[in-house]
Design a protein around this motif. Structure first.
Motif, PDB file in Angstrom:
ATOM      1  N   ASN A 184      11.889   4.910   9.817  1.00 54.28           N
ATOM      2  CA  ASN A 184      10.572   5.435   9.444  1.00 54.28           C
ATOM      3  C   ASN A 184      10.291   5.155   7.969  1.00 54.28           C
ATOM      4  O   ASN A 184      11.162   5.343   7.121  1.00 54.28           O
ATOM      5  CB  ASN A 184      10.499   6.942   9.701  1.00 54.28           C
ATOM      6  CG  ASN A 184      10.530   7.261  11.187  1.00 54.28           C
ATOM      7  OD1 ASN A 184      10.161   6.434  12.000  1.00 54.28           O
ATOM      8  ND2 ASN A 184      10.982   8.455  11.531  1.00 54.28           N
ATOM      9  N   GLY A 227       2.782   5.790   8.705  1.00 54.23           N
ATOM     10  CA  GLY A 227       3.052   4.351   8.790  1.00 54.23           C
ATOM     11  C   GLY A 227       1.750   3.577   8.772  1.00 54.23           C
ATOM     12  O   GLY A 227       0.678   4.135   8.529  1.00 54.23           O
ATOM     13  N   LYS A 228       1.821   2.278   9.083  1.00 51.63           N
ATOM     14  CA  LYS A 228       0.619   1.442   9.028  1.00 51.63           C
ATOM     15  C   LYS A 228       0.411   0.656  10.316  1.00 51.63           C
ATOM     16  O   LYS A 228      -0.481  -0.181  10.398  1.00 51.63           O
ATOM     17  CB  LYS A 228       0.710   0.491   7.834  1.00 51.63           C
ATOM     18  CG  LYS A 228      -0.668  -0.003   7.370  1.00 51.63           C
ATOM     19  CD  LYS A 228      -0.566  -1.001   6.236  1.00 51.63           C
ATOM     20  CE  LYS A 228      -1.957  -1.541   5.877  1.00 51.63           C
ATOM     21  NZ  LYS A 228      -1.903  -2.576   4.835  1.00 51.63           N
ATOM     22  N   ASN A 229       1.212   0.942  11.337  1.00 50.25           N
ATOM     23  CA  ASN A 229       1.070   0.254  12.616  1.00 50.25           C
ATOM     24  C   ASN A 229      -0.104   0.869  13.365  1.00 50.25           C
ATOM     25  O   ASN A 229      -0.026   1.967  13.907  1.00 50.25           O
ATOM     26  CB  ASN A 229       2.364   0.401  13.429  1.00 50.25           C
ATOM     27  CG  ASN A 229       2.325  -0.384  14.724  1.00 50.25           C
ATOM     28  OD1 ASN A 229       1.344  -0.369  15.442  1.00 50.25           O
ATOM     29  ND2 ASN A 229       3.427  -1.053  15.018  1.00 50.25           N
ATOM     30  N   ALA A 230      -1.235   0.141  13.401  1.00 50.75           N
ATOM     31  CA  ALA A 230      -2.472   0.694  13.953  1.00 50.75           C
ATOM     32  C   ALA A 230      -2.324   1.078  15.424  1.00 50.75           C
ATOM     33  O   ALA A 230      -2.837   2.119  15.856  1.00 50.75           O
ATOM     34  CB  ALA A 230      -3.616  -0.310  13.780  1.00 50.75           C
ATOM     35  N   ALA A 231      -1.615   0.261  16.199  1.00 49.96           N
ATOM     36  CA  ALA A 231      -1.455   0.554  17.630  1.00 49.96           C
ATOM     37  C   ALA A 231      -0.655   1.835  17.831  1.00 49.96           C
ATOM     38  O   ALA A 231      -0.995   2.673  18.667  1.00 49.96           O
ATOM     39  CB  ALA A 231      -0.772  -0.622  18.324  1.00 49.96           C
ATOM     40  N   GLN A 232       0.423   1.980  17.056  1.00 53.52           N
ATOM     41  CA  GLN A 232       1.251   3.184  17.172  1.00 53.52           C
ATOM     42  C   GLN A 232       0.490   4.420  16.699  1.00 53.52           C
ATOM     43  O   GLN A 232       0.581   5.490  17.305  1.00 53.52           O
ATOM     44  CB  GLN A 232       2.531   3.008  16.350  1.00 53.52           C
ATOM     45  CG  GLN A 232       3.533   4.123  16.567  1.00 53.52           C
ATOM     46  CD  GLN A 232       4.852   3.825  15.862  1.00 53.52           C
ATOM     47  OE1 GLN A 232       5.092   2.710  15.408  1.00 53.52           O
ATOM     48  NE2 GLN A 232       5.690   4.835  15.764  1.00 53.52           N
ATOM     49  N   ILE A 233      -0.278   4.275  15.605  1.00 52.78           N
ATOM     50  CA  ILE A 233      -1.084   5.392  15.107  1.00 52.78           C
ATOM     51  C   ILE A 233      -2.097   5.821  16.163  1.00 52.78           C
ATOM     52  O   ILE A 233      -2.262   7.019  16.433  1.00 52.78           O
ATOM     53  CB  ILE A 233      -1.796   4.991  13.797  1.00 52.78           C
ATOM     54  CG1 ILE A 233      -0.786   4.917  12.646  1.00 52.78           C
ATOM     55  CG2 ILE A 233      -2.908   5.986  13.451  1.00 52.78           C
ATOM     56  CD1 ILE A 233      -1.338   4.320  11.373  1.00 52.78           C
ATOM     57  N   ASP A 234      -2.740   4.848  16.793  1.00 52.47           N
ATOM     58  CA  ASP A 234      -3.737   5.151  17.822  1.00 52.47           C
ATOM     59  C   ASP A 234      -3.094   5.840  19.019  1.00 52.47           C
ATOM     60  O   ASP A 234      -3.647   6.803  19.567  1.00 52.47           O
ATOM     61  CB  ASP A 234      -4.418   3.846  18.258  1.00 52.47           C
ATOM     62  CG  ASP A 234      -5.624   4.106  19.145  1.00 52.47           C
ATOM     63  OD1 ASP A 234      -6.515   4.886  18.740  1.00 52.47           O
ATOM     64  OD2 ASP A 234      -5.682   3.548  20.259  1.00 52.47           O
ATOM     65  N   GLU A 235      -1.905   5.384  19.409  1.00 56.17           N
ATOM     66  CA  GLU A 235      -1.187   5.997  20.532  1.00 56.17           C
ATOM     67  C   GLU A 235      -0.829   7.446  20.218  1.00 56.17           C
ATOM     68  O   GLU A 235      -1.026   8.345  21.034  1.00 56.17           O
ATOM     69  CB  GLU A 235       0.080   5.180  20.824  1.00 56.17           C
ATOM     70  CG  GLU A 235       0.881   5.708  21.999  1.00 56.17           C
ATOM     71  CD  GLU A 235       2.165   4.919  22.215  1.00 56.17           C
ATOM     72  OE1 GLU A 235       3.071   5.445  22.864  1.00 56.17           O
ATOM     73  OE2 GLU A 235       2.248   3.778  21.700  1.00 56.17           O
ATOM     74  N   GLN A 267      -2.363   8.390   8.849  1.00 55.72           N
ATOM     75  CA  GLN A 267      -1.289   7.406   8.985  1.00 55.72           C
ATOM     76  C   GLN A 267      -0.051   7.984   9.659  1.00 55.72           C
ATOM     77  O   GLN A 267       0.848   7.244  10.054  1.00 55.72           O
ATOM     78  CB  GLN A 267      -0.978   6.779   7.626  1.00 55.72           C
ATOM     79  CG  GLN A 267      -2.190   6.030   7.073  1.00 55.72           C
ATOM     80  CD  GLN A 267      -1.872   4.936   6.070  1.00 55.72           C
ATOM     81  OE1 GLN A 267      -2.718   4.587   5.276  1.00 55.72           O
ATOM     82  NE2 GLN A 267      -0.695   4.354   6.089  1.00 55.72           N
ATOM     83  N   ASP A 281      -1.062   0.696   2.181  1.00 52.27           N
ATOM     84  CA  ASP A 281       0.394   0.551   2.099  1.00 52.27           C
ATOM     85  C   ASP A 281       1.031   1.683   1.308  1.00 52.27           C
ATOM     86  O   ASP A 281       2.172   2.078   1.601  1.00 52.27           O
ATOM     87  CB  ASP A 281       0.762  -0.779   1.429  1.00 52.27           C
ATOM     88  CG  ASP A 281       0.241  -1.971   2.214  1.00 52.27           C
ATOM     89  OD1 ASP A 281       0.564  -2.066   3.409  1.00 52.27           O
ATOM     90  OD2 ASP A 281      -0.507  -2.779   1.635  1.00 52.27           O
TER      91      ASP A 281
END
Length: 631
Positions: A60, A101-109, A474, A490
């Motif tokens: 993380n 974090g900055k992973n858009a797909a993971q944040i959306d999930e 985030q 970032d």
């Protein structure tokens, strides 16, 4: 990964961690199970350090995103708010490891999962669930206790060694065939036979099990104790699953345990039944004998210790009733009484029957325990999965409760920062009639803003609110605003107010602050009265240079300052303001806490001085009055 690969862990700390967990792999397994508190319980490791270490193991990126102490503090304050709704240690550990974090797909999930949990909270009995969940944890895996009332009999040294290797000796005494003479002292003997060379005969307390039997067929407690020790936990899990409408095998599991418990017989059952039968019989004898007329010859028989027929009939009838009573309560027919008034209990006969029946019952009960253990062993993986599912539910339930009670809403991702009806988390649970929601935006091309206005007007609160919205977004969490648009960055920098620094500290500040502008990472930079750190002229030059660098980057910055006029002489930048309109009837500042964009707000020393003046008395009020005359 090796422990020593983790930043800040040297040989000494690595050894302490390994000693605490047992092995390095056991530590890594605990980290993968999110066991923050187990690591934080070690002497010399704070909760924050434990989180950092486990986040490193999990990959993380919290430390990469939060770049200043105040940014970290705001993140920890968010975590603290969420923890209020966590009920299990598992959920608390998971919350502590929530990481921006900055992973858009993971944040959306993650966002969708939290919003779904928020919806469910509206339809759940929250307090009932929270009470049940507070008694939920992973199942305890303790080994069966050593049973001194049981012996395990084997025929050969090979079988003896085999059971020792399987550590059966830690659960009961293992005896060889040569020690058969000492078996009477045990309530149950499990004869693990291969050739069956021992004649059991009339032995009541022995059961035979093949030498190739599994451990649970010899010591069923290896399975049963898991269920007995976790019975309350399983009952709570079943109640929770029933409320949630989840399927469960736990009703079958608990029925097996209950039926097993109901078939258990205790020696005290015999003592209790015999004593109660005696009391009843004595009372009946007393009443019956009072109504008997004896002739002189019958009295002489009685003196010669011969029971007269009239009396004998009474005794026979009442003793038969007493034996029926005992059978009803023990399942065994026997006569434990010496015929006299009041009745005496034949203790030798009672002990003989108890020993005989206890042996029989132990054999029957053992066979039932083995059957139950075989059934329950098949359920174990499903039981563990059901416990894990409820622990996982509590984690999502925690986030859902947080989102529900703080009235959080999912932001959208964009190229800047803006929000409507935003609120600082510290104010979200207050009476809404006493707080003001605010609107604000920070977008290209005006990616750097000076924020001016009243002391105590809410400038710092605005910065913290924006920081909370950025961090929570985030983290994959909804935010405390009716609408919000957030840019994924970032790094987040938050420089809070500080008193003037000496030369060495000022040099240290510059070495931390100025490299920000030469880094390519996209940043959100929040500066709260930077001029407090050094002399005003130097502060103006530093801030002006900083603004020029940031304006040409993909980063964003808000600078709270009382030096806007001086800064504007050196650079062109948007100025927003939080304006104080005056004092109310109780001499409190009247402030519109939503900043006006492109507006230079006045500072409010005169209003604050007037407020202090109105609240003062005597000579002190006179002094404040004279100060006001100069404005």
């Amino acid at each position: 990964m090796d422990l020593r690969d983790i930043k800040g862990i040297g040989d000494k700390l690595a050894s302490k961690i390994i000693n605490h967990f047992g092995t390095q792999e056991e530590f890594f397994q605990a980290a993968r199970n999110y066991e923050v508190y187990q690591l934080a319980n070690m002497e010399g490791i704070s909760q924050r350090r434990a989180v950092e270490i486990i986040n490193t193991v999990l990959g993380n990126p919290t430390e990469e995103f939060l770049k200043t102490e105040r940014a970290i503090q705001i993140y920890e304050e968010i975590i603290h708010c969420i923890l209020r709704y966590a009920n299990t240690e598992y959920a608390k550990n998971r919350v502590l490891l929530l990481s921006p974090g900055k992973n858009a797909a993971q944040i959306d999930e993650n966002m969708n999962r939290v919003m779904e949990a928020k919806k469910k909270v509206n339809h759940l009995p929250v307090e009932t669930l929270r009470t049940l969940l507070q008694n939920v944890d992973f199942a305890a895996n303790s080994k069966p206790k050593y049973d001194t009332s049981k012996a395990i009999l084997v025929e050969s040294k090979e079988d003896y060694s085999s059971l020792m290797d399987r550590e059966i000796n830690k659960q009961a005494q293992i005896l060889s065939i040569q020690e058969v003479g000492s078996l009477e002292e045990f309530e149950l003997v499990v004869y693990v036979y291969r050739d069956g060379i021992l004649e059991i005969g009339e032995t009541n307390n022995m059961v035979m099990v093949g030498a190739d039997a599994e451990d649970l067929q010899i010591v069923p407690e290896t399975v049963l104790d898991y269920y007995y020790n976790n019975k309350v936990l399983l009952e709570n899990i079943l109640k929770i699953r029933t409320i949630l409408g989840y399927e469960s095998v736990l009703r079958d599991v608990l029925n097996i345990l209950d039926s097993l418990e109901s078939s258990r017989r205790n020696e005290k059952d015999f003592d209790s039944a015999v004593n109660q039968a005696k009391e009843i019989a004595d009372e009946k004898l007393k009443k019956a004998i009072k109504n008997v007329d004896l002739s002189g010859e019958e009295v002489l028989d009685l003196l010669n210790k011969d029971m007269p027929p009239k009396i004998q009939v009474i005794f026979d009838e009442i003793l038969k009733e007493a034996m029926d009573y005992i059978k009803k309560n023990t399942g065994v027919i026997f006569d434990p009484f010496i015929q006299k008034y009041p009745l005496e209990i034949d203790l030798e006969e009672l002990e003989r029957v108890k020993k005989q029946e206890t042996g029989k019952n132990q054999v029957i009960f053992f066979e039932k325990k083995v059957n139950a253990a075989v059934e329950l062993e098949q359920f174990k993986s499903e039981v563990e999965a059901e416990i894990q599912e409820i622990l996982e539910f509590d984690y999502h339930f925690t986030l859902g409760c947080f989102a529900h009670y703080y009235d959080l809403h999912a932001p959208i991702m964009g190229d800047g920062f803006s929000f409507k009806e935003g609120l600082h988390l510290n104010l979200a649970l207050e009476d809404h009639s006493n707080v003001q929601r605010i609107n604000y935006s920070l977008e290209y091309p005006e990616n750097v803003v000076l924020l001016t206005g009243a002391n105590s007007g809410g400038k710092t609160t605005l910065l913290e609110t924006l920081a909370q919205i950025s961090i929570m977004s985030q983290m994959g969490m909804p935010v405390c605003a009716k609408e919000a648009c957030v840019k994924l960055v970032d790094e987040l920098f938050f420089f809070s107010k500080k008193r003037s620094l000496d030369a060495g500290a000022f040099e240290s500040f510059l070495s931390t602050f100025m490299p920000i502008v030469v880094r390519d990472e996209e940043k959100l930079i929040l500066l709260d009265e930077l001029e407090a750190i050094t002399e005003l002229e130097a502060a103006v030059k530093i801030i002006s240079s900083f603004i020029n660098f940031i304006q040409d980057s993909k980063s964003f910055a808000i600078i709270v300052t009382h030096m806007a006029r001086e800064i504007l002489k050196n650079t062109d930048v948007r100025v927003d303001g939080i304006e104080a309109k005056g004092l109310d009837d109780e001499y409190n500042l009247i402030v519109d806490r939503t900043p006006l964009m492109n507006y230079f707000a006045r500072s409010t020393p005169e209003l604050i001085l007037r407020m202090v003046y109105e609240r003062s008395e005597g000579k002190l009020k006179d002094i404040y009055g004279k100060m006001l005359e100069k404005f």
